[in-house]
Design a protein around this motif. Structure first.
Motif, short mmCIF file in Angstrom:
data_model
loop_
_atom_site.label_atom_id
_atom_site.label_comp_id
_atom_site.label_asym_id
_atom_site.label_seq_id
_atom_site.Cartn_x
_atom_site.Cartn_y
_atom_site.Cartn_z
N LEU A 41 -36.67 18.70 9.14
CA LEU A 41 -37.13 18.81 10.53
C LEU A 41 -38.43 18.05 10.74
O LEU A 41 -38.61 17.37 11.76
CB LEU A 41 -37.32 20.29 10.89
N SER A 216 -39.91 22.64 19.99
CA SER A 216 -39.32 21.54 20.74
C SER A 216 -40.36 20.50 21.16
O SER A 216 -40.00 19.40 21.57
CB SER A 216 -38.61 22.08 21.98
N LEU A 219 -39.60 18.34 18.21
CA LEU A 219 -38.19 18.09 17.92
C LEU A 219 -37.41 17.68 19.15
O LEU A 219 -36.28 17.23 19.04
CB LEU A 219 -37.56 19.33 17.28
N TRP A 223 -32.94 18.94 21.05
CA TRP A 223 -32.82 19.82 19.88
C TRP A 223 -32.84 21.27 20.31
O TRP A 223 -32.08 22.10 19.80
CB TRP A 223 -33.97 19.54 18.91
N GLN A 227 -29.82 23.45 19.23
CA GLN A 227 -30.13 24.04 17.94
C GLN A 227 -29.42 25.37 17.74
O GLN A 227 -29.23 26.15 18.65
CB GLN A 227 -31.65 24.22 17.79
#
Length: 455
Positions: A41, A216, A219, A223, A227
C-alpha cells in the motif's frame, strides 16, 4: 447447559481470544505477511504521490534556472544614423554623416554567475530532500493509520465474540425465567449489556470507516470506493529500528538525526546562504561591458575622396565607490542569514533529539505496562472471574457481579490492545526520526516540458 457455564464463557472467553490472537500476532510468518501488505500500500501511495512529483519538478526547475542564470546576457545590437543633416536628410551631403552598427556585451561581476548557479543547485538539492521527508511523512502517517485500523478491527472481533456469548446467555436466562428459575432484572441486565455492545460496535464501525477515509488521502478515492477488508494489525516488526537503537549509547542521537532529510535541508540552507555571502562579496568588484561600433560614410571627404569608414570601441565599467548603503548592507545581511540558518539547524536537531528521547520514554513505559498486563492484570482478572463464578454457584455472589466482572474483563482486554497499538505508533514515530522504515520507491516521473523553439 448451566447458566454459570455461560457466564464463565462470557467473562473469560475474551481472554481466550486474546491469548490465541496474541500467539498468532507473534508468529514471524504473520508479521511478515502484514508488513508486506502494508508495504504494498505504501509503495502504491508513494508512486502516485503528487507532492513528490511537485518537489521533483521544483528541483529540476531550479537546476535549469541555475544554468540559465550562469550564462552571460545576450549581446545588444545597436543600429543608427549619426550626424544626419536636417536640411536635406541626405546621407552623402556631409562627410560626418554615418550609418553605424554596433554590438555590446555585458559581463557580470567576478564569479557572480558561477556562484548563482552553485546556489541554485544547493537549493535544488534541498528540495530533493523534501522528497525524502515527504516519503517518511507518508510512511509514518499510513503506518499509524494501519495500526489504528488494526486495533479497531481487533476490538471489533472481541466485541462481536462477547456479543455472541451475551446473546446466548440472554436466551438461556429468558428460558430460565419462563421456568421461574431466574429473576427479571437478570434478563434486563443481559439485554442492556447487548445494547451497550451494539453501541460500541457501531462506534467501532464509525472509527474503521474514518481511518479508511484518512488512508484515501494517499491511496485515492477510487481505492476507498473499491477497497475490501484490509485485515490490518495493531502490531508490526521493527527490525531496522531495533538495530539502530541498539547502536546508540546514552541519549544523544545527533549522529542519526544529522542524516534526517529535515536536518539535511537545514544544512543545505546553511551552504546556500554561505554561497550568498560570496555573491555579496562579488558586488564590490566592477562590472564591465564591451561595445564595438562600425560606422559607414557615403559622402566624400574634404579632399574629394570617399570618406573612410569608422570603427569605435568602448570599455565601460561601473565603479562601486559608495558601498555603505548597498554593498555593505547586502554583505551584512548575507552574513546574518548564515547565522540564522546555523541557529535554525541547531534548533531542529535539539527538537528532534528531544522528540526521540520522549518517544523512548513512552516506548519503555508502554512495554512495562504491556508486561504488567500479561504477567499480572490479565491472570488476576481470570482468577477474579473464576472466584465470582464460584461465588455465584454457591449463592454468595449476585448476577450483577458477573455482569460487572465480564465488562471489566472486556475493557481490560481492549485496553491491553490499545497499549500494544500505542507502542507500535511510538515505534513508527521513532522510525520516522531515525530512518527505521524499510521501503523502496521509484524516482518520481513527470511529463517532460514542451520542446519548443522560442523566437
Amino acid at each position: 447447559m448451566k447458566l454459570t457455564h455461560y457466564l464463565l464463557i462470557l467473562a473469560v472467553g475474551s481472554m481466550g481470544l486474546l491469548s490465541s490472537s496474541l500467539t498468532l500476532a507473534n508468529t514471524a510468518d504473520f508479521d511478515l505477511k502484514q508488513r508486506d501488505k502494508l508495504n504494498t500500500l505504501i509503495k502504491f501511495a508513494l508512486n502516485n504521490d503528487q507532492s513528490r512529483k511537485h518537489f521533483f519538478a521544483q528541483s529540476e526547475a531550479m537546476r535549469e534556472m541555475g544554468i540559465a542564470n550562469s550564462t552571460l546576457k545576450d549581446p545588444k545590437l545597436k543600429l543608427g544614423v549619426g550626424n544626419l543633416p536636417v536640411d536635406s536628410f541626405a546621407f552623402d551631403q556631409e562627410s560626418m554623416t554615418n550609418i553605424s552598427i554596433g554590438l555590446m556585451q555585458e559581463f557580470e561581476r567576478g564569479s557572480t554567475l558561477s556562484l548563482q548557479k552553485k546556489k541554485l543547485n544547493q537549493q535544488a538539492d534541498s528540495v530533493v530532500f523534501k522528497i525524502k521527508a515527504r516519503e517518511l511523512d507518508v510512511i509514518n502517517n499510513m503506518t499509524k493509520l494501519w495500526l489504528e485500523l488494526g486495533f479497531q478491527q481487533k476490538a471489533h472481533q472481541i466485541l462481536v465474540e462477547n456479543k455472541k456469548l451475551m446473546k446466548e446467555m440472554a436466551r438461556y436466562i429468558k428460558t430460565s425465567y419462563s421456568l421461574g428459575q431466574s429473576e427479571v432484572h437478570d434478563l434486563l441486565n443481559a439485554e442492556i449489556q447487548i445494547s451497550k455492545l451494539d453501541e460500541r460496535l457501531q462506534e467501532n464501525e464509525q472509527m474503521q470507516q474514518r481511518v479508511s477515509s484518512q488512508l484515501s488521502e494517499w491511496l485515492g478515492i477510487q481505492w476507498l470506493s473499491n477497497q475490501t477488508d484490509l485485515n490490518a494489525t495493531p502490531s508490526l516488526t521493527w527490525d531496522k529500528l531495533d538495530k539502530y537503537l541498539n547502536q546508540v549509547k546514552g541519549e544523544q542521537f545527533y549522529g542519526f538525526l544529522n542524516k534526517h532529510p529535515i536536518s539535511e535541508m537545514a544544512q543545505l540552507q546553511i551552504e546556500a546562504n554561505t554561497t550568498q555571502v560570496s555573491i555579496a562579496e562579488e558586488a564590490y568588484t566592477p562590472k564591465f561591458a564591451v561595445e564595438v561600433v562600425y560606422g559607414h560614410r557615403q559622402a566624400d571627404g574634404m579632399d574629394g575622396q570617399p570618406a573612410a569608414d569608422l570603427v569605435s570601441a568602448y570599455l565601460t565599467m561601473d565603479i562601486p565607490l559608495f558601498t555603505d548603503k548597498r554593498q555593505d548592507k547586502s554583505y551584512s545581511s548575507a552574513k546574518y542569514q548564515v547565522v540564522e540558518a546555523k541557529s535554525n539547524k541547531a534548533v531542529i536537531l535539539s527538537r528532534m533529539n528531544a522528540q526521540v528521547n520522549a518517544l523512548l520514554v513512552d516506548k519503555h513505559n508502554l512495554e512495562q505496562r504491556i508486561l504488567r498486563y500479561n504477567n499480572s492484570l490479565l491472570p488476576q482478572m481470570k482468577a477474579k472471574t473464576s472466584a465470582v463464578e464460584r461465588g455465584y454457584q454457591q449463592n454468595t455472589a449476585q448476577f450483577d457481579e458477573i455482569i460487572n466482572t465480564s465488562a471489566e474483563a472486556l475493557a481490560m482486554e481492549i485496553e491491553k490492545w490499545r497499549l500494544v497499538t500505542d507502542l507500535n505508533k511510538a515505534n513508527s514515530n521513532l522510525a520516522y526520526l531515525l530512518d527505521g522504515f524499510e521501503y523502496s520507491v521509484s524516482k518520481p516521473l513527470i511529463d517532460s516540458p514542451f520542446n519548443e523553439t522560442h523566437y
